[in-house]
Scaffold this motif. Structure first.
Motif, PDB file in Angstrom:
ATOM      1  N   SER A 280       0.831  -1.211   0.000  1.00 19.04           N
ATOM      2  CA  SER A 280       0.000   0.000   0.000  1.00 19.04           C
ATOM      3  C   SER A 280       0.863   1.258   0.000  1.00 19.04           C
ATOM      4  O   SER A 280       0.345   2.372  -0.075  1.00 19.04           O
ATOM      5  N   GLY A 281       2.192   1.085   0.105  1.00 13.21           N
ATOM      6  CA  GLY A 281       3.101   2.219  -0.011  1.00 13.21           C
ATOM      7  C   GLY A 281       3.164   3.092   1.236  1.00 13.21           C
ATOM      8  O   GLY A 281       3.691   4.202   1.181  1.00 13.21           O
ATOM      9  N   ILE A 282       2.631   2.597   2.357  1.00 10.52           N
ATOM     10  CA  ILE A 282       2.687   3.388   3.598  1.00 10.52           C
ATOM     11  C   ILE A 282       4.108   3.257   4.173  1.00 10.52           C
ATOM     12  O   ILE A 282       4.585   2.139   4.402  1.00 10.52           O
ATOM     13  N   ALA A 283       4.769   4.403   4.373  1.00 12.54           N
ATOM     14  CA  ALA A 283       6.162   4.376   4.835  1.00 12.54           C
ATOM     15  C   ALA A 283       6.250   3.753   6.223  1.00 12.54           C
ATOM     16  O   ALA A 283       5.352   3.947   7.061  1.00 12.54           O
ATOM     17  N   GLN A 284       7.333   3.017   6.483  1.00 12.41           N
ATOM     18  CA  GLN A 284       7.470   2.301   7.763  1.00 12.41           C
ATOM     19  C   GLN A 284       7.377   3.242   8.969  1.00 12.41           C
ATOM     20  O   GLN A 284       6.872   2.857  10.011  1.00 12.41           O
ATOM     21  N   GLU A 285       7.834   4.483   8.790  1.00 11.81           N
ATOM     22  CA  GLU A 285       7.778   5.442   9.914  1.00 11.81           C
ATOM     23  C   GLU A 285       6.333   5.740  10.319  1.00 11.81           C
ATOM     24  O   GLU A 285       6.088   6.234  11.416  1.00 11.81           O
ATOM     25  N   GLU A 286       5.397   5.457   9.413  1.00 11.17           N
ATOM     26  CA  GLU A 286       3.991   5.772   9.718  1.00 11.17           C
ATOM     27  C   GLU A 286       3.233   4.592  10.321  1.00 11.17           C
ATOM     28  O   GLU A 286       2.110   4.753  10.795  1.00 11.17           O
ATOM     29  N   TRP A 287       3.835   3.400  10.320  1.00 11.49           N
ATOM     30  CA  TRP A 287       3.107   2.217  10.783  1.00 11.49           C
ATOM     31  C   TRP A 287       2.674   2.356  12.243  1.00 11.49           C
ATOM     32  O   TRP A 287       1.579   1.971  12.618  1.00 11.49           O
ATOM     33  N   ALA A 288       3.557   2.954  13.049  1.00 14.73           N
ATOM     34  CA  ALA A 288       3.268   3.057  14.485  1.00 14.73           C
ATOM     35  C   ALA A 288       2.131   4.028  14.779  1.00 14.73           C
ATOM     36  O   ALA A 288       1.540   3.992  15.860  1.00 14.73           O
ATOM     37  N   GLU A 289       1.819   4.887  13.802  1.00 11.23           N
ATOM     38  CA  GLU A 289       0.724   5.864  13.997  1.00 11.23           C
ATOM     39  C   GLU A 289      -0.633   5.244  13.698  1.00 11.23           C
ATOM     40  O   GLU A 289      -1.669   5.832  14.001  1.00 11.23           O
ATOM     41  N   MET A 290      -0.644   4.086  13.061  1.00 10.60           N
ATOM     42  CA  MET A 290      -1.918   3.487  12.620  1.00 10.60           C
ATOM     43  C   MET A 290      -2.634   2.815  13.787  1.00 10.60           C
ATOM     44  O   MET A 290      -1.993   2.167  14.613  1.00 10.60           O
ATOM     45  N   ASP A 291      -3.965   2.976  13.839  1.00 10.18           N
ATOM     46  CA  ASP A 291      -4.710   2.279  14.891  1.00 10.18           C
ATOM     47  C   ASP A 291      -5.220   0.935  14.349  1.00 10.18           C
ATOM     48  O   ASP A 291      -5.007   0.598  13.177  1.00 10.18           O
ATOM     49  N   GLU A 292      -5.914   0.210  15.225  1.00  7.89           N
ATOM     50  CA  GLU A 292      -6.383  -1.128  14.850  1.00  7.89           C
ATOM     51  C   GLU A 292      -7.301  -1.067  13.622  1.00  7.89           C
ATOM     52  O   GLU A 292      -7.230  -1.924  12.730  1.00  7.89           O
ATOM     53  N   HIS A 293      -8.140  -0.039  13.582  1.00  9.35           N
ATOM     54  CA  HIS A 293      -9.079   0.121  12.472  1.00  9.35           C
ATOM     55  C   HIS A 293      -8.309   0.267  11.145  1.00  9.35           C
ATOM     56  O   HIS A 293      -8.656  -0.355  10.134  1.00  9.35           O
ATOM     57  N   ALA A 294      -7.268   1.089  11.169  1.00  9.34           N
ATOM     58  CA  ALA A 294      -6.464   1.304   9.949  1.00  9.34           C
ATOM     59  C   ALA A 294      -5.756   0.012   9.534  1.00  9.34           C
ATOM     60  O   ALA A 294      -5.613  -0.285   8.340  1.00  9.34           O
ATOM     61  N   MET A 295      -5.323  -0.770  10.525  1.00  8.25           N
ATOM     62  CA  MET A 295      -4.673  -2.057  10.206  1.00  8.25           C
ATOM     63  C   MET A 295      -5.697  -3.001   9.568  1.00  8.25           C
ATOM     64  O   MET A 295      -5.412  -3.702   8.608  1.00  8.25           O
ATOM     65  N   ARG A 296      -6.921  -2.997  10.124  1.00  8.00           N
ATOM     66  CA  ARG A 296      -7.970  -3.886   9.588  1.00  8.00           C
ATOM     67  C   ARG A 296      -8.304  -3.547   8.141  1.00  8.00           C
ATOM     68  O   ARG A 296      -8.613  -4.423   7.339  1.00  8.00           O
ATOM     69  N   ALA A 297      -8.234  -2.235   7.822  1.00  6.73           N
ATOM     70  CA  ALA A 297      -8.586  -1.787   6.470  1.00  6.73           C
ATOM     71  C   ALA A 297      -7.633  -2.369   5.417  1.00  6.73           C
ATOM     72  O   ALA A 297      -7.930  -2.342   4.222  1.00  6.73           O
ATOM     73  N   LEU A 298      -6.497  -2.918   5.862  1.00  4.60           N
ATOM     74  CA  LEU A 298      -5.544  -3.520   4.913  1.00  4.60           C
ATOM     75  C   LEU A 298      -6.058  -4.863   4.396  1.00  4.60           C
ATOM     76  O   LEU A 298      -5.488  -5.471   3.499  1.00  4.60           O
ATOM     77  N   ASP A 299      -7.141  -5.330   5.021  1.00  3.20           N
ATOM     78  CA  ASP A 299      -7.900  -6.482   4.508  1.00  3.20           C
ATOM     79  C   ASP A 299      -7.105  -7.791   4.447  1.00  3.20           C
ATOM     80  O   ASP A 299      -7.041  -8.444   3.404  1.00  3.20           O
ATOM     81  N   VAL A 300      -6.510  -8.141   5.582  1.00  2.97           N
ATOM     82  CA  VAL A 300      -5.894  -9.475   5.707  1.00  2.97           C
ATOM     83  C   VAL A 300      -6.956 -10.403   6.285  1.00  2.97           C
ATOM     84  O   VAL A 300      -7.621 -10.055   7.262  1.00  2.97           O
ATOM     85  N   THR A 301      -7.153 -11.549   5.650  1.00  2.00           N
ATOM     86  CA  THR A 301      -8.152 -12.497   6.165  1.00  2.00           C
ATOM     87  C   THR A 301      -7.557 -13.899   6.247  1.00  2.00           C
ATOM     88  O   THR A 301      -6.570 -14.208   5.576  1.00  2.00           O
ATOM     89  N   VAL A 302      -8.191 -14.736   7.071  1.00  2.00           N
ATOM     90  CA  VAL A 302      -7.835 -16.157   7.112  1.00  2.00           C
ATOM     91  C   VAL A 302      -9.155 -16.927   7.107  1.00  2.00           C
ATOM     92  O   VAL A 302     -10.025 -16.705   7.940  1.00  2.00           O
ATOM     93  N   THR A 303      -9.293 -17.789   6.080  1.00  2.00           N
ATOM     94  CA  THR A 303     -10.582 -18.447   5.840  1.00  2.00           C
ATOM     95  C   THR A 303     -10.389 -19.955   5.695  1.00  2.00           C
ATOM     96  O   THR A 303      -9.487 -20.382   4.978  1.00  2.00           O
ATOM     97  N   PRO A 304     -11.231 -20.766   6.341  1.00  2.00           N
ATOM     98  CA  PRO A 304     -11.130 -22.214   6.146  1.00  2.00           C
ATOM     99  C   PRO A 304     -11.475 -22.606   4.710  1.00  2.00           C
ATOM    100  O   PRO A 304     -12.447 -22.107   4.153  1.00  2.00           O
ATOM    101  N   ARG A 305     -10.629 -23.430   4.106  1.00  2.00           N
ATOM    102  CA  ARG A 305     -10.891 -24.012   2.775  1.00  2.00           C
ATOM    103  C   ARG A 305     -10.561 -25.482   2.899  1.00  2.00           C
ATOM    104  O   ARG A 305      -9.398 -25.856   2.881  1.00  2.00           O
TER     105      ARG A 305
END
Ligand code: CDP
Length: 230
Positions: free
Chosen positions: A55-80
């Motif tokens: 997503s091109g977000i600089a590493q220096e900005e990762w610590a500023e992100m809250d849980e909601h912003a992390m969730r928006a990155l849309d990582v999922t784990v699904t049973p198959r």
């Protein structure tokens, strides 16, 4: 969400330990033999790291992100079937999770509380039914504290470095190769053990399994015997 252990219909087995101790390969094979699902929690931390890089977000900005912003990155784990499939933005991810770019940044990402909070519910949801073998750094201590069997795997640093090199296709690693790989692994171990949130630590009620001199088959059998013993 709490670790709703009352609702489970089958056991949860946790394997924690440092890099290269054999957790993931052992967990996958134990799960296969028992007919359980395998949760590779490291893959989720790696997927979140990959999503941030893409997503091109600089590493220096990762610590500023809250849980909601992390969730928006849309990582999922699904049973198959018997697998748990990890996706980023709807795309299945696999080999790219183990790239050098991801590996060198994942321990930093994993030290951020918002990243851990974002992945906690995903991991617990994957284990809600039980019949799961979960591997990582905090499976027995934080994510599944009521697991039925907890194992903590360790191995000598040099042996772990040799295994990593062999996994990467280096058949006969030289002394120099082992030394530099040991330094890389030791740095990540330090990061994982010294962080404030969910550090790598042996849960008090975990069985210690030193895999330095064990064959893969020995490791798998040792864990299965523990599961069959409960
Ligand atoms: O396979 P390897 O042991 O090298 O690493 P991994 O299991 O893929 O995990 C990659 C990184 O994710 C670790 O170095 C930790 O920083 C983080 N991690 C974590 O913090 N908690 C977990 N339960 C699993 C992984």
């Amino acid at each position: 969400m709490i670790d709703a252990h009352e609702d489970r219909v089958g056991p949860i087995v946790t394997l924690d330990g440092p890099a290269g101790s054999g957790k993931s390969t052992t967990a996958r094979e134990v799960a296969r033999r028992l007919g359980f699902r395998h949760l590779d929690s490291g893959a989720l931390y790696r997927a979140l790291t990959l999503a941030l890089l893409e997503s091109g977000i600089a590493q220096e900005e990762w610590a500023e992100m809250d849980e909601h912003a992390m969730r928006a990155l849309d990582v999922t784990v699904t049973p198959r079937g018997t697998e748990l499939e990890v996706t980023v933005g709807g795309r299945r991810v696999g080999r790219e999770l183990r790239s050098e770019e991801v590996t060198s940044r994942v321990a930093y990402l994993a030290s951020l509380p918002a990243a851990r909070a974002c992945l906690l519910n995903l991991q617990r949801a994957a284990g809600a039914q039980g019949r799961l073998v979960a591997d990582g750094r905090d499976m027995g201590s934080v994510v599944f504290p009521h697991a039925d069997v907890k194992v903590y795997l360790v191995a000598d640093l040099g042996e772990r470095a040799r295994r990593r090199l062999k996994d990467g296709g280096v058949e006969e690693p030289s002394g120099d190769d082992v030394e530099s790989q040991s330094a890389v692994i030791a740095r990540r171990d330090r990061h994982d053990s010294e962080r404030e949130h969910s550090p790598l630590r042996k849960p008090e009620d975990a069985h210690l399994l030193d895999t330095t001199r064990l064959t893969f088959e020995d490791q798998v059998t040792a864990v299965i015997e523990l599961v069959e013993g409960v």
